[in-house]
Write an enzyme that holds these catalytic residues in place. Sequence first.
Site, PDB file in Angstrom:
ATOM      1  N   HIS A  57     -28.699 -37.456  -4.209  1.00  0.00           N
ATOM      2  CA  HIS A  57     -28.310 -38.296  -3.088  1.00  0.00           C
ATOM      3  C   HIS A  57     -27.685 -39.591  -3.593  1.00  0.00           C
ATOM      4  O   HIS A  57     -27.827 -39.965  -4.751  1.00  0.00           O
ATOM      5  CB  HIS A  57     -29.523 -38.592  -2.212  1.00  0.00           C
ATOM      6  CG  HIS A  57     -29.978 -37.406  -1.419  1.00  0.00           C
ATOM      7  ND1 HIS A  57     -30.951 -37.496  -0.440  1.00  0.00           N
ATOM      8  CD2 HIS A  57     -29.591 -36.102  -1.444  1.00  0.00           C
ATOM      9  CE1 HIS A  57     -31.134 -36.302   0.101  1.00  0.00           C
ATOM     10  NE2 HIS A  57     -30.338 -35.442  -0.495  1.00  0.00           N
ATOM     11  N   GLU A  59     -28.340 -42.723  -3.150  1.00  0.00           N
ATOM     12  CA  GLU A  59     -29.246 -43.744  -3.664  1.00  0.00           C
ATOM     13  C   GLU A  59     -29.606 -43.489  -5.125  1.00  0.00           C
ATOM     14  O   GLU A  59     -29.663 -44.418  -5.941  1.00  0.00           O
ATOM     15  CB  GLU A  59     -30.536 -43.785  -2.833  1.00  0.00           C
ATOM     16  CG  GLU A  59     -30.310 -44.081  -1.353  1.00  0.00           C
ATOM     17  CD  GLU A  59     -30.234 -42.825  -0.508  1.00  0.00           C
ATOM     18  OE1 GLU A  59     -30.901 -42.782   0.533  1.00  0.00           O
ATOM     19  OE2 GLU A  59     -29.498 -41.889  -0.899  1.00  0.00           O
ATOM     20  N   CYS A  91     -35.886 -40.010  -1.497  1.00  0.00           N
ATOM     21  CA  CYS A  91     -35.193 -41.177  -2.046  1.00  0.00           C
ATOM     22  C   CYS A  91     -36.044 -42.431  -1.911  1.00  0.00           C
ATOM     23  O   CYS A  91     -35.985 -43.322  -2.766  1.00  0.00           O
ATOM     24  CB  CYS A  91     -33.858 -41.367  -1.338  1.00  0.00           C
ATOM     25  SG  CYS A  91     -32.648 -40.094  -1.725  1.00  0.00           S
ATOM     26  N   ARG A 190      -9.748 -30.483   9.267  1.00  0.00           N
ATOM     27  CA  ARG A 190     -10.299 -29.136   9.165  1.00  0.00           C
ATOM     28  C   ARG A 190     -11.386 -29.055   8.102  1.00  0.00           C
ATOM     29  O   ARG A 190     -12.405 -28.386   8.280  1.00  0.00           O
ATOM     30  CB  ARG A 190      -9.195 -28.138   8.829  1.00  0.00           C
ATOM     31  CG  ARG A 190      -8.222 -27.852   9.945  1.00  0.00           C
ATOM     32  CD  ARG A 190      -7.118 -26.917   9.465  1.00  0.00           C
ATOM     33  NE  ARG A 190      -6.164 -26.600  10.521  1.00  0.00           N
ATOM     34  CZ  ARG A 190      -5.052 -25.900  10.337  1.00  0.00           C
ATOM     35  NH1 ARG A 190      -4.768 -25.437   9.137  1.00  0.00           N
ATOM     36  NH2 ARG A 190      -4.246 -25.660  11.360  1.00  0.00           N
ATOM     37  N   ASP A 206       1.811 -18.454  17.871  1.00  0.00           N
ATOM     38  CA  ASP A 206       2.015 -19.258  16.662  1.00  0.00           C
ATOM     39  C   ASP A 206       1.692 -18.523  15.364  1.00  0.00           C
ATOM     40  O   ASP A 206       2.135 -18.948  14.299  1.00  0.00           O
ATOM     41  CB  ASP A 206       1.161 -20.530  16.731  1.00  0.00           C
ATOM     42  CG  ASP A 206       1.617 -21.484  17.820  1.00  0.00           C
ATOM     43  OD1 ASP A 206       2.743 -21.305  18.329  1.00  0.00           O
ATOM     44  OD2 ASP A 206       0.844 -22.397  18.161  1.00  0.00           O
ATOM     45  N   GLY A 304      -3.045 -25.220  25.000  1.00  0.00           N
ATOM     46  CA  GLY A 304      -3.231 -26.147  26.088  1.00  0.00           C
ATOM     47  C   GLY A 304      -4.247 -25.697  27.122  1.00  0.00           C
ATOM     48  O   GLY A 304      -5.025 -26.502  27.631  1.00  0.00           O
ATOM     49  N   LEU A 306      -6.836 -23.683  26.659  1.00  0.00           N
ATOM     50  CA  LEU A 306      -8.179 -23.806  26.096  1.00  0.00           C
ATOM     51  C   LEU A 306      -8.610 -25.272  26.074  1.00  0.00           C
ATOM     52  O   LEU A 306      -9.755 -25.600  26.416  1.00  0.00           O
ATOM     53  CB  LEU A 306      -8.220 -23.223  24.685  1.00  0.00           C
ATOM     54  CG  LEU A 306      -9.548 -23.356  23.941  1.00  0.00           C
ATOM     55  CD1 LEU A 306     -10.682 -22.705  24.723  1.00  0.00           C
ATOM     56  CD2 LEU A 306      -9.444 -22.759  22.538  1.00  0.00           C
ATOM     57  N   ALA A 307      -7.693 -26.159  25.674  1.00  0.00           N
ATOM     58  CA  ALA A 307      -8.014 -27.591  25.663  1.00  0.00           C
ATOM     59  C   ALA A 307      -8.392 -28.070  27.059  1.00  0.00           C
ATOM     60  O   ALA A 307      -9.378 -28.799  27.242  1.00  0.00           O
ATOM     61  CB  ALA A 307      -6.815 -28.383  25.135  1.00  0.00           C
TER      62      ALA A 307
END
Length: 376
Positions: A57, A59, A91, A190, A206, A304, A306-307
Amino acid sequence: MIDSNQAATDEFHMGRALALAVEGWGQVAPNPLVGAVLVSGERVVGEGFHARFGADHAEIVALAGGRGDASGSTLYVTLEPCAHDGKTPPCAHAIVKAGVGRVVFGCAEPDSLAAGGARALREAGLEVSGGVRAIEAARLNEAFIWDRLGHGPWVTLKLALSLDGRIAEAPGVRTTITGREATEYVHRLRAAHDAIVVGGRTVCVDDPLLTVRMGRAPRVPPTRVVLDPDLGTPVDSRLVDTVDEAPVLILCREAAPSGRRRDLERCGVDVVPVPADGDGLALDAALLSLGDRGLRSILVEGGGRLAAAMLAANLVRKQHLLYAPIVLGLEGVPSVGAAVTVGAGEWSVVRSEILGDDTLLELEDRRATDALMEVA
């Protein structure tokens, strides 16, 4: 009471810790991004970040940079130090053992199993201050926090659009909207998500790859998910052709053609039926299915319809809108149509950035802000 000079110093060093945390981008999930800075007097003696899942980690890395001489020092860390045994020891115990005198953290630990670090440190006699640049620290790990608070998968919507809110020149026409800098940004986005989601029509029009091909590759490639009620995804699509590079999951209706399902499964695609909602899929059931598979951070990339459906169902917590300096006109395809007005008052712009010729607006909804403030 911390005076103004000390507060300014704390914010300065926390800024460096926040910058360090980002170095673990795409490499630490399902763990959070964390950065740490160790300061002795006015001198930085150690820095660190959580570099990879299963590694030390932040720290611990910062303490090692101090060469074992952390007596009386101040440790700045973006997330409250953990107090449990996981893949690595607690930690909080290491900090006490190192002789650190003061700990300053950004946001609180949202995981009940790992929480309690601040209390353990105070009980050991250390001075502990929390909430320094807390909302910035929380936004570094928004999906992690959302999941640990029990809200399920975190959904981010990405849209590339013209100034007049269009995503394509005409229906069925593949259109490049934004430039290279914006494309690089999307690939980086992504890399920080467990899954990339598109609709079946987007795949047909697409033929996207939906892989991370720019910047540093993520430790685990995101699963490519298609919401395709009737299994219209072509078996010769680029998604199917590259199933060995990154997993492909298609969610369909129970009544989807069984022959199509067999053809896709023979190619290595995972096909999973979910409940239908009219001609489409029940989006809440689709998200539940993704969550059941350990996919906690979801990036919706199109199209579009789906959005619009995601926004109308109030399932989106963050939007990344990439505006290009072009106008596509009335023949262009609207980004989300009428749904753009749904819950408009619930959204606030939390960041803007120029990416080449394009402009990024990052929007956060009220539910997300409220959740992040719980640990800020």
